[in-house]
Design a protein around this motif. Structure first.
Motif, mmCIF file in Angstrom:
data_model
loop_
_atom_site.group_PDB
_atom_site.id
_atom_site.type_symbol
_atom_site.label_atom_id
_atom_site.label_comp_id
_atom_site.label_asym_id
_atom_site.label_seq_id
_atom_site.Cartn_x
_atom_site.Cartn_y
_atom_site.Cartn_z
ATOM 1 N N TRP A 293 0.836 -1.207 0.000
ATOM 2 C CA TRP A 293 0.000 0.000 0.000
ATOM 3 C C TRP A 293 0.872 1.259 0.000
ATOM 4 C CZ3 TRP A 293 -4.256 1.042 4.303
ATOM 5 C CH2 TRP A 293 -5.247 1.880 3.754
ATOM 6 N N LYS A 294 1.888 1.250 0.867
ATOM 7 C CA LYS A 294 2.812 2.390 0.945
ATOM 8 C C LYS A 294 3.479 2.624 -0.409
ATOM 9 C CE LYS A 294 4.621 2.228 5.717
ATOM 10 N NZ LYS A 294 4.147 3.438 6.324
ATOM 11 N N GLU A 295 3.927 1.541 -1.038
ATOM 12 C CA GLU A 295 4.645 1.702 -2.305
ATOM 13 C C GLU A 295 3.741 2.282 -3.382
ATOM 14 O OE1 GLU A 295 6.585 -1.990 -3.120
ATOM 15 O OE2 GLU A 295 8.004 -1.621 -1.462
ATOM 16 N N LYS A 296 2.501 1.823 -3.353
ATOM 17 C CA LYS A 296 1.520 2.329 -4.314
ATOM 18 C C LYS A 296 1.345 3.850 -4.117
ATOM 19 C CE LYS A 296 -3.064 0.631 -5.651
ATOM 20 N NZ LYS A 296 -4.162 -0.244 -5.213
ATOM 21 N N VAL A 297 1.257 4.270 -2.852
ATOM 22 C CA VAL A 297 1.082 5.697 -2.566
ATOM 23 C C VAL A 297 2.320 6.475 -3.006
ATOM 24 C CG1 VAL A 297 0.767 7.420 -0.743
ATOM 25 C CG2 VAL A 297 -0.541 5.296 -0.683
ATOM 26 N N HIS A 298 3.497 5.952 -2.687
ATOM 27 C CA HIS A 298 4.724 6.634 -3.116
ATOM 28 C C HIS A 298 4.738 6.841 -4.625
ATOM 29 C CE1 HIS A 298 7.177 7.425 0.289
ATOM 30 N NE2 HIS A 298 7.210 6.178 0.715
ATOM 31 N N SER A 299 4.375 5.794 -5.358
ATOM 32 C CA SER A 299 4.518 5.949 -6.803
ATOM 33 C C SER A 299 3.421 6.849 -7.370
ATOM 34 C CB SER A 299 4.621 4.593 -7.509
ATOM 35 O OG SER A 299 3.385 3.957 -7.456
ATOM 36 N N TRP A 300 2.233 6.854 -6.757
ATOM 37 C CA TRP A 300 1.216 7.799 -7.239
ATOM 38 C C TRP A 300 1.587 9.235 -6.886
ATOM 39 C CZ3 TRP A 300 -1.825 8.316 -11.001
ATOM 40 C CH2 TRP A 300 -2.820 9.292 -11.015
ATOM 41 N N LEU A 301 2.221 9.424 -5.717
ATOM 42 C CA LEU A 301 2.663 10.766 -5.324
ATOM 43 C C LEU A 301 3.574 11.372 -6.397
ATOM 44 C CD1 LEU A 301 3.408 10.801 -1.511
ATOM 45 C CD2 LEU A 301 2.348 12.646 -2.796
ATOM 46 N N LYS A 302 4.371 10.521 -7.016
ATOM 47 C CA LYS A 302 5.251 11.021 -8.082
ATOM 48 C C LYS A 302 4.437 11.590 -9.239
ATOM 49 C CE LYS A 302 9.187 7.967 -7.354
ATOM 50 N NZ LYS A 302 8.960 6.512 -7.351
ATOM 51 N N GLU A 303 3.264 11.032 -9.476
ATOM 52 C CA GLU A 303 2.418 11.488 -10.585
ATOM 53 C C GLU A 303 1.602 12.723 -10.212
ATOM 54 O OE1 GLU A 303 2.146 9.519 -13.531
ATOM 55 O OE2 GLU A 303 3.812 8.424 -12.609
ATOM 56 N N MET A 304 1.343 12.883 -8.924
ATOM 57 C CA MET A 304 0.431 13.950 -8.494
ATOM 58 C C MET A 304 1.095 15.306 -8.570
ATOM 59 S SD MET A 304 -1.544 12.561 -5.144
ATOM 60 C CE MET A 304 -2.648 13.959 -5.012
ATOM 61 N N LYS A 305 0.227 16.325 -8.759
ATOM 62 C CA LYS A 305 0.714 17.688 -8.682
ATOM 63 C C LYS A 305 0.590 18.104 -7.217
ATOM 64 C CE LYS A 305 -0.193 21.739 -11.431
ATOM 65 N NZ LYS A 305 -1.177 22.339 -12.311
ATOM 66 N N ILE A 306 1.681 18.512 -6.616
ATOM 67 C CA ILE A 306 1.639 18.983 -5.235
ATOM 68 C C ILE A 306 2.033 20.453 -5.259
ATOM 69 C CG2 ILE A 306 2.558 18.714 -2.901
ATOM 70 C CD1 ILE A 306 1.135 16.217 -3.692
ATOM 71 N N ILE A 307 1.132 21.293 -4.746
ATOM 72 C CA ILE A 307 1.395 22.733 -4.781
ATOM 73 C C ILE A 307 1.417 23.263 -3.360
ATOM 74 C CG2 ILE A 307 0.543 24.966 -5.560
ATOM 75 C CD1 ILE A 307 -0.639 23.670 -7.950
ATOM 76 N N PRO A 308 2.442 23.953 -2.913
ATOM 77 C CA PRO A 308 3.684 24.172 -3.657
ATOM 78 C C PRO A 308 4.559 22.924 -3.640
ATOM 79 C CG PRO A 308 3.841 25.200 -1.502
ATOM 80 C CD PRO A 308 2.454 24.624 -1.593
ATOM 81 N N GLU A 309 5.401 22.823 -4.644
ATOM 82 C CA GLU A 309 6.237 21.650 -4.846
ATOM 83 C C GLU A 309 7.091 21.327 -3.607
ATOM 84 O OE1 GLU A 309 6.290 19.486 -7.327
ATOM 85 O OE2 GLU A 309 7.995 18.428 -6.445
ATOM 86 N N GLU A 310 7.500 22.365 -2.882
ATOM 87 C CA GLU A 310 8.415 22.135 -1.760
ATOM 88 C C GLU A 310 7.818 21.273 -0.649
ATOM 89 O OE1 GLU A 310 7.755 26.595 -1.473
ATOM 90 O OE2 GLU A 310 8.741 26.164 0.426
ATOM 91 N N ILE A 311 6.501 21.065 -0.664
ATOM 92 C CA ILE A 311 5.893 20.279 0.402
ATOM 93 C C ILE A 311 5.844 18.784 0.041
ATOM 94 C CG2 ILE A 311 3.460 20.426 -0.291
ATOM 95 C CD1 ILE A 311 4.126 21.417 3.132
ATOM 96 N N ARG A 312 6.218 18.454 -1.181
ATOM 97 C CA ARG A 312 6.115 17.058 -1.635
ATOM 98 C C ARG A 312 6.874 16.093 -0.715
ATOM 99 N NH1 ARG A 312 4.814 14.809 -6.510
ATOM 100 N NH2 ARG A 312 4.837 16.827 -7.553
ATOM 101 N N ASN A 313 8.083 16.492 -0.305
ATOM 102 C CA ASN A 313 8.873 15.595 0.532
ATOM 103 C C ASN A 313 8.213 15.292 1.864
ATOM 104 O OD1 ASN A 313 11.025 14.112 -0.053
ATOM 105 N ND2 ASN A 313 12.488 15.812 0.037
ATOM 106 N N GLU A 314 7.501 16.294 2.384
ATOM 107 C CA GLU A 314 6.802 16.083 3.645
ATOM 108 C C GLU A 314 5.797 14.933 3.486
ATOM 109 O OE1 GLU A 314 6.398 20.018 5.385
ATOM 110 O OE2 GLU A 314 4.676 19.251 6.514
ATOM 111 N N PHE A 315 5.125 14.898 2.340
ATOM 112 C CA PHE A 315 4.184 13.794 2.087
ATOM 113 C C PHE A 315 4.918 12.457 2.071
ATOM 114 C CE2 PHE A 315 1.308 17.121 0.589
ATOM 115 C CZ PHE A 315 0.090 16.654 1.073
ATOM 116 N N ASN A 316 6.038 12.413 1.362
ATOM 117 C CA ASN A 316 6.782 11.152 1.295
ATOM 118 C C ASN A 316 7.221 10.692 2.674
ATOM 119 O OD1 ASN A 316 6.829 10.219 -1.440
ATOM 120 N ND2 ASN A 316 7.987 12.066 -1.941
#
Ligand SMILES: [Zn+2]
Length: 957
Positions: A456-479
């Protein structure tokens, strides 16, 4: 003075009558924007206003971009806080009643009803909804619901059966944040200050002393090989505790922690730290003995209150040992101390044999109570964790990296029974809303969402790569959140909400019943208009709508739902899903927003996974954090009454980009209000007119307009709303002033139509931000349509006339130069003469510009190449010209340089003759313009030769 209240009321009425924001499937492209729905236990304040306003601007912008936008809203009743409030009302809690009365201004007779929890939720639900309507949010209210509606309950039951089928809801024993008073797990919604209780897992290592165990808690079990002694605080009184079949000596705070970890605990006595000093304890696995020594840095509230000392790799330990060695007189019975030396067990490229000594030197630490020790410890730990390797003295773990050995050593000691696990809250104390201090509890037979599931975690990680996260700088926090998330209690024994379908003793908690509800906005419309009722609803209904699984005829006949309604709902879902943008505050990144992704991926097929998340920071009040104790929480509806909705929207939006803290302050409020009032005033002045012959300043103003449209549109698309708003409100100002100066100097009468066009476009672009006043401006500009229904303006490349832009710039700069000369020399001008550069200089300028723009600024090379060309050989006479021109160009922005290239050649003499009217109107004297090379020019002071392209020479007498 503008009467904002009635102005807003008027346009709100019109939107409502024309059903502006109700959206149903049509042939247009859709855009589905949602915000985290509010929890109605208090009125909204200005801080909440930020998230909803951002989402509304987004919705309005996308609508104007031609999308069929769905922006709905629901209300989250689930959970315990409302129950807690109702209980406090029943107990006649003075403080809470006072808050309702004075801060929230709840009528007396309503407060009396608040002993019933749902009455509280209903009251604030209406309060919040009214506030949202007053703020001008473009919400489709037909889809409103609460999370205790019967059909919603069925929806959550369906969600949970789906998760259970997929083995993602499991029953087991896992640690949770816990309120000992309420006997319930706690999450962010249940704590004071909305803190998500998080905790860290420590390894307990058991050292034996006589028949006792001296346990220590560590994050670095691998350092067991470097232990030289134990630390105990001589001033602390420790508990002697029976823990299952063993007798432990731990601080009393630790005893409390152990009580919640499924152990049989009984306190049997007390012993002071001082009594243990000088005693010997046996190191597990190593089977040698070490001394228990005194250290004041040891805190009873951390871990077990006893620490293992690894002086080679732990700066605290190294320093405490130094302190003891420097102070042997205090403990005359401890001659051993001087014999203790650090045992080095980890090698890195960074440090010498004793890494702790290195960092202590670097940080200039000389005492164990020095606060810099924390930082030194962090630095060393990080370096060893990522780059360290265990040395030969660690037995079978030799040569392993620290990150690997850590886990292996832990399992090895655990297997031998010499270790255990301790959980500790991060950043304690965390207080429950009931006032009790939260703890970590190992909860048996509890239902958990298995966020530890690797797949499940891996699936979320790989979808996160596809998602637009605004602002971009917060993407790592999600990971990071995805990485550290583990089993999470998803049910409670009390509270409002949906019962677990297979175990009715449990209620699905609030951060688990709020993860896929965006899909429910499609259903709720049909519930509200009574086309379906709870009796029509079953799991097969949701399967059919959301998954297109099952036999629609059978569902229709089994549940007495009209087949065409079933089809319509399914089509509507397929039209609006997935969520295109989800908005929320940053505090929901570690829970809600991440769960939202997890659960969508678990339940829906890929085509319905969310596309974008937009995260925003908080709002400060006059530069200070908002808090009850500061008394600076302003309820949103109060603020609307005082300032008007548009002013609040703009004040919040213009002070910060997404992640920064916005600041709401009176000075900004006044500035915005004045700005809106003067714009409103301007809109009455200009009316549409037919085509006129465009003059240079008209073409220039249109060029500026289209440049600003392009910049604003690009900022809007990146959700850089502060920037966009600046362009719309302020970038136009100096341009308009210049334009008015120009047309007035030329005594023109035909420019109202041009300004009408400019203002109309500007109002359209203002409309997503300040929707009410924009409608008013739009109608004063004599439009009968609605600004909010207009199309977003298109930046038209062809309308950007770089020649006009450069020409007007030249006029502006030259006029400024004239003014400056007059100011500095204090001459009272009688006549003004201007000289423009000779044609060889213009050719040379063009060559130099084309070289500088690609980074060639070697003066010698430039001169050489210019001299070799017949067109520019005259450079010989004035080689200094090259250096000055290079400097002119370098002082400009890249954008400006490109604009000059696009403008190509401009006839400066012709352009500058336009200055005549301006000079006449400003100084009342005549102006003459000559080309430098004109032999008949008037040039008594021989000034002409200093002229450069875009830098004419000026002579004032
Ligand atoms: Zn509590």
């Amino acid at each position: 003075m503008v009467d904002w209240t009635s102005l807003e009321e008027k346009w709100r009425q019109r939107w409502h009558e024309e059903k502006q924001f109700e959206s149903d499937p049509d042939s247009k492209k859709k855009f589905f924007v949602t915000v985290a729905y509010p929890y109605p236990n208090s009125p909204q304040h200005i801080g909440h206003g930020r998230t909803y306003t951002l989402a509304d601007v987004h919705a309005r912008f996308m609508r104007m971009m031609g999308y069929n936008v769905l922006f709905p809203m629901g209300f989250h009743y689930t959970g315990t806080p409302i129950l807690g409030m109702a209980r406090r009302i029943q107990e006649n809690d003075k403080e809470l009643i006072e808050t309702f009365r004075t801060l929230y201004k709840v009528p007396e007779e309503k407060i009396r009803e608040f002993s019933e929890p749902v009455k509280i939720a209903d009251y604030f639900h209406q309060e919040i909804k009214t506030g949202m309507i007053e703020m001008g949010y473009s919400i489709d209210w037909r889809r409103e619901f609460t999370t205790i509606d019967p059909v919603y309950n069925k929806f959550i039951e369906w969600q949970f059966r789906k998760l259970k089928e997929k083995n993602l809801v499991i029953q087991g024993t896992h640690p949770v944040g816990w309120c000992p008073k309420d006997q319930n797990p706690v999450s962010q919604h249940d704590t004071q200050g909305d803190v998500e209780p998080s905790f860290t897992e420590y390894t307990i290592i058991k050292f034996r002393y006589d028949s006792y165990i001296l346990p220590i808690a560590t994050l670095r079990p691998e350092t067991i090989f470097g232990v030289t002694n134990l630390w105990i605080n001589p001033n602390v009184t420790y508990d002697i505790v029976r823990v299952d079949n063993e007798t432990w000596i731990v601080s009393s705070e630790c005893t409390t922690k152990l009580e919640f970890l499924n152990k049989k605990i009984s306190r049997v006595g007390k012993i002071t730290g001082n009594d243990l000093i000088g005693e010997k304890a046996k190191v597990p696995e190593r089977n040698d003995e070490i001394f228990v020594l005194p250290a004041t840095f040891v805190k009873s509230e951390n871990g077990t209150g006893i620490v293992m000392s690894v002086p080679a790799h732990a700066p605290f330990d190294y320093q405490a040992l130094q302190d003891l060695k420097n102070n042997t007189k205090k403990y005359p019975n401890l001659p051993v101390i001087t014999n203790i030396s650090p045992i080095s067990i980890i090698e890195t490229e960074t440090y010498s044999e004793i890494p702790a000594q290195d960092v202590i030197k670097n940080f200039q630490i000389d005492d164990q109570n020095n606060p810099k020790l924390e930082e030194a410890t962090k630095e060393l730990y990080a370096k060893e964790f990522y780059g360290g390797k265990l040395k030969q003295n660690t037995g079978k773990f030799a040569n392993k990296t620290v990150s690997v050995a850590k886990e292996e050593v832990k399992s090895w000691i655990l297997a031998s029974g010499n270790a255990d696990i301790l959980y500790e809250l991060n950043d304690p104390p965390v207080k429950c809303r009931c006032g009790a201090e939260c703890v970590v509890k190992l909860l048996d037979n509890q239902w958990f969402l298995n966020y530890s599931d690797r797949e499940w975690k891996e699936k979320v990680h790989s979808w996160l790569k596809e998602m637009k996260i605004i602002p971009e700088e917060i993407r790592n926090e999600f990971n990071n959140v995805v990485d550290w998330l583990r089993e999470r209690a998803c049910a409670r024994q009390h509270g409002l909400g949906t019962k677990l379908p297979w175990d009715k003793n449990w209620i699905v908690e609030s951060l688990s019943d709020s993860v896929i509800y965006m899909a429910y906005y499609i259903i709720s419309k049909y519930v509200n208009n009574k086309e379906i009722t709870v009796d029509n609803i079953s799991d097969s209904f949701f399967d059919y709508i959301f998954m297109e699984v099952g036999d629609s005829k059978k569902i229709s006949s089994d549940y007495k739902i009209k087949p065409e309604i079933l089809e319509k709902i399914k089509n509507e879902f397929q039209y609006f899903y997935p969520v295109n943008a989800r908005h929320s505050g940053r505090d929901l990144v570690p829970n809600h927003l991440t769960f939202f992704i997890f659960n969508h991926l678990a339940i829906f097929p890929r085509k319905y996974w969310p596309e974008e998340i937009v995260v925003n920071g908080s709002v400060m009040m006059e530069g200070k954090k908002m808090s009850k104790s500061m008394g600076n929480i302003i309820p949103l509806r109060d603020a609307i009454k005082t300032h008007g909705a548009d002013t609040i929207r703009l004040t919040i939006l213009i002070s910060a980009e997404l992640l920064q803290d916005a600041d709401f302050n009176q000075e900004a409020v006044r500035g915005i209000k004045n700005k809106l009032e003067s714009m409103l005033d301007d809109c009455t002045k200009y009316k549409p007119s037919g085509n006129i012959h465009l003059q240079q300043e008209d073409r220039w103003l249109q060029s500026r307009l289209h440049q600003i449209i392009a910049k604003t549109t690009s900022s809007m698309q990146k959700m850089r709303l502060r920037e966009a708003l600046h362009y719309v409100l302020y970038d136009f100002e100096s341009d308009l002033q210049w334009y008015l100066k120009r047309v007035e100097a030329k005594k023109r009468r035909d420019f109202a139509g041009i300004l009408h066009e400019i203002f109309s476009t500007r109002v359209i672009m203002l409309s997503p931000f300040a929707p009410y006043v924009s409608e008013e401006m739009w109608s004063r500009l004599r439009n009968s349509s609605l600004a909010s229904q207009s199309s977003w303006p298109n930046p038209i490349e062809d309308k950007i006339d770089f020649k006009s832009i450069q020409s007007e710039n030249l006029l502006k700069l030259t006029l400024d130069d004239i003014k400056n000369i007059i100011r500095v020399t204090k001459i009272i001008p009688k006549r003004i003469t201007i000289y423009t550069a000779a044609s060889w200089k213009i050719k040379a300028y063009e060559r130099i510009l084309s070289k500088v723009i690609v980074g060639q600024i070697n003066i010698g090379m430039l001169i050489k190449s210019l001299i070799s060309d017949k067109d520019t050989e005259e450079i010989k006479k004035d080689p200094d010209f090259v250096k000055k021109t290079v400097n002119d160009i370098l002082s400009e922005s890249q954008e400006e340089r490109e604009s000059k290239i696009k403008a190509e050649f401009i006839n400066e003499q012709e352009i500058l003759s336009e200055l005549d009217s301006l000079v006449q109107s400003e100084f009342g004297v005549p102006l003459q313009v000559f080309v430098e090379s004109d032999h008949k020019r008037y040039d008594p002071k021989n000034k002409a030769k200093t002229a450069r392209p875009y830098k004419p020479a000026i002579f004032i007498e």
